[in-house]
Design a protein around this motif. Structure first.
Motif, mmCIF file in Angstrom:
data_model
loop_
_atom_site.group_PDB
_atom_site.id
_atom_site.type_symbol
_atom_site.label_atom_id
_atom_site.label_comp_id
_atom_site.label_asym_id
_atom_site.label_seq_id
_atom_site.Cartn_x
_atom_site.Cartn_y
_atom_site.Cartn_z
ATOM 1 N N GLU A 121 -73.812 -91.950 -3.116
ATOM 2 C CA GLU A 121 -73.772 -90.768 -3.981
ATOM 3 C C GLU A 121 -75.180 -90.220 -4.148
ATOM 4 O O GLU A 121 -76.158 -90.968 -4.104
ATOM 5 N N ALA B 201 -70.181 -89.596 -14.110
ATOM 6 C CA ALA B 201 -69.021 -88.765 -13.751
ATOM 7 C C ALA B 201 -68.754 -88.791 -12.252
ATOM 8 O O ALA B 201 -67.603 -88.661 -11.810
ATOM 9 N N LEU B 202 -69.796 -88.989 -11.464
ATOM 10 C CA LEU B 202 -69.643 -88.977 -10.006
ATOM 11 C C LEU B 202 -68.877 -90.206 -9.498
ATOM 12 O O LEU B 202 -68.429 -90.221 -8.350
ATOM 13 N N GLN B 203 -68.711 -91.196 -10.350
ATOM 14 C CA GLN B 203 -67.917 -92.363 -9.961
ATOM 15 C C GLN B 203 -66.437 -92.008 -9.867
ATOM 16 O O GLN B 203 -65.661 -92.725 -9.249
ATOM 17 N N GLU B 204 -66.038 -90.886 -10.489
ATOM 18 C CA GLU B 204 -64.620 -90.523 -10.563
ATOM 19 C C GLU B 204 -64.262 -89.296 -9.716
ATOM 20 O O GLU B 204 -63.129 -88.824 -9.766
ATOM 21 N N CYS B 205 -65.230 -88.741 -8.981
ATOM 22 C CA CYS B 205 -64.933 -87.556 -8.166
ATOM 23 C C CYS B 205 -65.911 -87.489 -6.993
ATOM 24 O O CYS B 205 -66.883 -88.235 -6.946
ATOM 25 N N GLN B 206 -65.647 -86.576 -6.055
ATOM 26 C CA GLN B 206 -66.505 -86.427 -4.877
ATOM 27 C C GLN B 206 -67.581 -85.371 -5.062
ATOM 28 O O GLN B 206 -68.569 -85.358 -4.331
ATOM 29 N N LEU C 199 -69.507 -82.592 -8.198
ATOM 30 C CA LEU C 199 -69.592 -82.077 -9.564
ATOM 31 C C LEU C 199 -70.851 -81.237 -9.719
ATOM 32 O O LEU C 199 -71.793 -81.332 -8.938
ATOM 33 N N PRO D 178 -62.697 -80.102 -4.043
ATOM 34 C CA PRO D 178 -62.780 -79.836 -5.482
ATOM 35 C C PRO D 178 -64.143 -80.211 -6.066
ATOM 36 O O PRO D 178 -64.773 -81.189 -5.642
ATOM 37 N N VAL D 179 -64.567 -79.412 -7.022
ATOM 38 C CA VAL D 179 -65.846 -79.649 -7.709
ATOM 39 C C VAL D 179 -65.577 -79.669 -9.211
ATOM 40 O O VAL D 179 -65.010 -78.719 -9.760
ATOM 41 N N LYS D 180 -65.986 -80.736 -9.858
ATOM 42 C CA LYS D 180 -65.742 -80.924 -11.298
ATOM 43 C C LYS D 180 -66.932 -80.399 -12.109
ATOM 44 O O LYS D 180 -68.067 -80.393 -11.632
#
Length: 230
Positions: free
Chosen positions: A98, A120-125, A127, A196-198
């Protein structure tokens, strides 16, 4: 967490003929404030700065003066921010999964923001840090006439850090080079690739120092922080 800091631009809008990150606020270069904050984040373990080799002696002087406990690497940047980030991604250590990409001119981002993005990056690709837009925004055509008024509730102002899975953002950059996409931030490449971007809620004070008035605002914010500590 690995952090890449694009720092290869010139301060044209600042009215400067040199890298604006070498301009000083409260006696320290903008880059020093950015580095100090990134290095103070608990989850950051490695920092890379993409810049022009002519600035490297100045960068090295700043780094040595800060006495940071985390490694900082200098990486040759490109002619655009997009090229600089591409170069930075290629220079990440093997095994980096990451990465946070943070504009060097956002020297007011706090260590807490870096850490919140890293978590937060642990839960999405993908952000980005962002804040809700307060002003009413108008879409205006080339002749200066308003075309529409988007719903303010749907609008957020993008900031950095922006975080991504390394393999995914590398693939997006490669696709961008192949198709000639020109973007102003890395999330736009993710969007172009239908990924997707969070949103991670950013900070009101996390301004990008671009103009002389921004420099004055940054100085006041840093003064207030110093006063609150003491």
């Amino acid at each position: 967490m690995y952090v890449l800091i694009p720092a290869a631009g010139m301060g044209k809008r600042m009215g400067s003929d040199r890298n604006k990150l070498l301009l000083t606020v409260l006696g320290d270069p903008l880059l020093a404030w950015t580095l100090r904050s990134a290095a103070a984040a608990q989850r950051v373990q490695w920092i890379g700065i993409m810049g022009q080799p002519t600035d490297f002696p100045s960068f090295e002087e700043i780094i040595s003066g800060l006495g940071l406990q985390k490694p900082v690497h200098l990486i040759v940047g490109g002619s655009t921010r997009q090229e600089s980030v591409y170069n930075g991604l290629q220079a990440l250590p093997e095994g980096a999964q990451e990465v946070l990409i943070h504009d060097g001119a956002r020297c007011l981002a706090t260590p807490d923001l870096f850490d919140r993005c890293a978590i937060a990056l642990q839960e999405c690709q993908g952000l980005i840090a962002a804040i809700p837009v307060k002003d009413t925004i108008k879409v205006v055509n080339g002749e200066g006439w308003i075309e529409s008024t988007p719903n303010r509730a749907d609008l957020w102002a993008a900031q950095t850090p922006q975080g991504f899975a390394v393999d995914a953002i590398k693939a997006c950059h490669e696709k961008g080079r192949t198709h000639g996409w020109e973007v102003t931030d890395d999330a736009a490449l993710f969007e172009q690739c239908q990924l997707p971007v969070k949103i991670v809620v950013g900070e009101e004070t996390n301004i990008k120092v671009t103009t002389p008035s921004d420099l004055a605002i940054a100085e006041r914010i840093l003064q207030q922080r110093s006063e609150s500590i003491h």
